[in-house]
Design a protein around this motif. Structure first.
Motif, PDB file in Angstrom:
ATOM      1  N   HIS A 195      10.873 -17.751  53.145  1.00 45.80           N
ATOM      2  CA  HIS A 195      11.047 -17.970  51.704  1.00 45.80           C
ATOM      3  C   HIS A 195      10.900 -16.634  50.983  1.00 45.80           C
ATOM      4  N   SER A 197       8.778 -16.156  48.643  1.00 40.98           N
ATOM      5  CA  SER A 197       7.417 -16.060  48.088  1.00 40.98           C
ATOM      6  C   SER A 197       6.630 -14.828  48.565  1.00 40.98           C
ATOM      7  N   GLN A 200       6.165 -12.129  46.119  1.00 41.88           N
ATOM      8  CA  GLN A 200       5.082 -12.246  45.111  1.00 41.88           C
ATOM      9  C   GLN A 200       3.920 -11.352  45.493  1.00 41.88           C
ATOM     10  N   ARG A 222      15.527 -20.024  58.203  1.00 41.18           N
ATOM     11  CA  ARG A 222      14.777 -21.085  58.882  1.00 41.18           C
ATOM     12  C   ARG A 222      15.585 -21.579  60.070  1.00 41.18           C
ATOM     13  N   GLN A 236      17.187 -17.732  48.119  1.00 35.92           N
ATOM     14  CA  GLN A 236      16.261 -18.307  47.145  1.00 35.92           C
ATOM     15  C   GLN A 236      16.090 -17.313  46.006  1.00 35.92           C
ATOM     16  N   GLU A 238      12.921 -16.363  43.277  1.00 32.85           N
ATOM     17  CA  GLU A 238      11.494 -16.593  43.089  1.00 32.85           C
ATOM     18  C   GLU A 238      11.100 -15.957  41.770  1.00 32.85           C
TER      19      GLU A 238
HETATM   20  N1  DAH Z   1       8.457 -21.003  48.714  1.00 31.47           N
HETATM   21  C1  DAH Z   1       8.665 -22.432  48.520  1.00 31.47           C
HETATM   22  C2  DAH Z   1       9.675 -22.932  49.535  1.00 31.47           C
HETATM   23  O1  DAH Z   1      10.415 -22.173  50.064  1.00 31.47           O
HETATM   24  C3  DAH Z   1       9.176 -22.717  47.150  1.00 31.47           C
HETATM   25  C4  DAH Z   1       8.143 -22.448  46.088  1.00 31.47           C
HETATM   26  C5  DAH Z   1       7.266 -23.424  45.726  1.00 31.47           C
HETATM   27  C6  DAH Z   1       8.092 -21.205  45.474  1.00 31.47           C
HETATM   28  C7  DAH Z   1       6.295 -23.195  44.767  1.00 31.47           C
HETATM   29  C8  DAH Z   1       7.128 -20.980  44.478  1.00 31.47           C
HETATM   30  C9  DAH Z   1       6.252 -21.980  44.139  1.00 31.47           C
HETATM   31  O2  DAH Z   1       7.036 -19.808  43.846  1.00 31.47           O
HETATM   32  O3  DAH Z   1       5.330 -21.742  43.158  1.00 31.47           O
HETATM   33  O4  DAH Z   1       9.718 -24.096  49.794  1.00 31.47           O
END
Ligand code: DAH
Length: 376
Positions: A195, A197, A200, A222, A236, A238
């Motif tokens: 992801h 994330s 971050q 994935r 994605q 973010e």
């Molecule tokens: N990273 C999560 C996924 O791939 C998606 C996600 C959920 C991103 C909550 C976020 C978050 O920033 O706060 O399923």
């Protein structure tokens, strides 16, 4: 087998007379010499060296001769055939060289000539749409942040508060990158990010002190098979905001602004409770169906294919950044709070443009891309 016929006179065998052999040889040489191109030479070759050519037939006669005559005739025919083959090879070399030279001239392409019919390509709608989403946030003062696709397991999971035995860490969900020294791949500490994330955590560590406002578009991986609704490589986007005094109301307002910027005025979002390790509280975010705007709900006369008459479309996950993530990234959770969200670009493109099969997005056929326009 009968003994050779001692009384057999080779002179009587018309085809093996010296002047006959010479004539056959000379005819062959003349035919090769007069062959004007490679096709003509191929014909001459068959006629003068093929299995039914005079010299081949003469060669066959030799076997029937008495020993002495056989040796003489064999030598004569052999020399003639040798001369014929040599002449053939020489003529072939000359004609091939001529052909090569001609082709170079005839088929030369002047790449400097002006050409007004270059088919226009198009950027992939995934790229342009991802940039459009990022632009919505850049316009609000966010920075674009990027991270590596081959990511440290620590950033992809640990920094985001995934416990060591979290199911997402399993080999069946995650591509682990093998060490150069051949260690077991799930021990290398490197994964293809699952992801966006982890960006971050990178953004927080790189910038050290909030405020941090970043938007992170990118490719993720994935271990899914490619089919109409899955692809092992997808995109994605973010969002992360960390500052003093941020609340869930800021998150909600930001989401509403985004869907209005992307789907038009009057769009809104709703949040449903969910769980993600890196946000607390966490939510699933939906947006009002931009086609029926909710009017298909409980209204059998107006069914909506886009939202399945649900009135809402699921976008992705979001929440308030878990204080544990802030601590892992050296940010004081007493002073700062943050919100984050992330969603899949493919999914959004699918329902925004009624793309029914995800494979169309990855096959790279320009006929899919063109209708989206030439956007740069
Ligand atoms: N990273 C999560 C996924 O791939 C998606 C996600 C959920 C991103 C909550 C976020 C978050 O920033 O706060 O399923």
């Amino acid at each position: 087998m009968s003994a050779p016929n001692k009384s057999y006179d080779p002179v009587e065998v018309e085809a093996l007379k010296p002047e006959e052999i010479e004539r056959m040889r000379d005819e062959a040489l003349a035919a090769f010499e007069s062959a004007a191109d490679l096709d003509a030479l191929t014909h001459a070759k068959t006629a003068h060296t093929g299995p039914t050519s005079p010299l081949s037939l003469a060669n066959r006669e030799i076997g029937a001769l008495p020993p002495q005559a056989k040796a003489e005739a064999g030598k004569r025919v052999g020399m003639a055939r040798g001369a014929v083959n040599k002449a053939l090879a020489a003529r072939l070399a000359v004609l091939e060289a001529e052909r090569d030279e001609r082709v170079l001239v005839e088929e030369a392409v002047d790449v400097t000539l002006p050409y007004d019919r270059t088919p226009a390509g198009a950027r992939h709608p995934l790229t342009t749409f991802m940039e459009r989403v990022a632009d919505v946030f850049v316009a609000m003062g966010y920075e674009v942040a990027e991270g590596p696709e081959a990511e440290a397991e620590w950033f992809n999971f640990d920094a985001l508060n995934f416990v060591p035995d979290h199911p997402a860490r399993q080999m069946q969900d995650t591509f682990f990158v093998q060490d150069a020294d051949g260690a077991k791949s799930d021990e290398s500490g490197v994964v293809l990010r699952t992801h966006t994330s982890p960006v971050q955590a990178r953004a927080l560590l790189e910038r050290r002190e909030p405020p941090v406002y970043v938007v992170c578009p990118g490719r993720v991986y994935r271990t899914d098979e490619l089919d109409a609704t899955h692809t092992p490589v997808f995109h994605q986007i973010e969002l992360l905001a960390v500052d003093e005094g941020l609340t869930m109301a800021d998150l909600k307002g930001t989401l509403d602004h985004m869907v209005q910027a992307l789907f038009g005025a009057g769009m809104k979002t709703r949040l449903r409770p969910n769980y993600f390790p890196f946000t607390e509280p966490s939510a699933e975010m939906d947006m009002v169906c931009y086609v029926c705007r909710g009017e298909s709900v409980g209204n059998p006369d107006r069914p909506c294919r886009t939202c399945g008459s649900e009135g809402w479309i699921e976008l992705g996950g979001c929440g308030m950044v878990n204080p544990k993530v802030l601590v892992a990234c050296g940010v004081d959770p007493q002073k700062y709070s943050g919100f984050a969200f992330g969603f899949g670009i493919e999914r959004m493109l699918m329902f925004r443009h009624n793309v029914e099969d995800m494979r169309d997005m990855v096959e790279g056929d320009v006929r899919f891309t063109r209708p989206f326009g030439m956007e740069i």
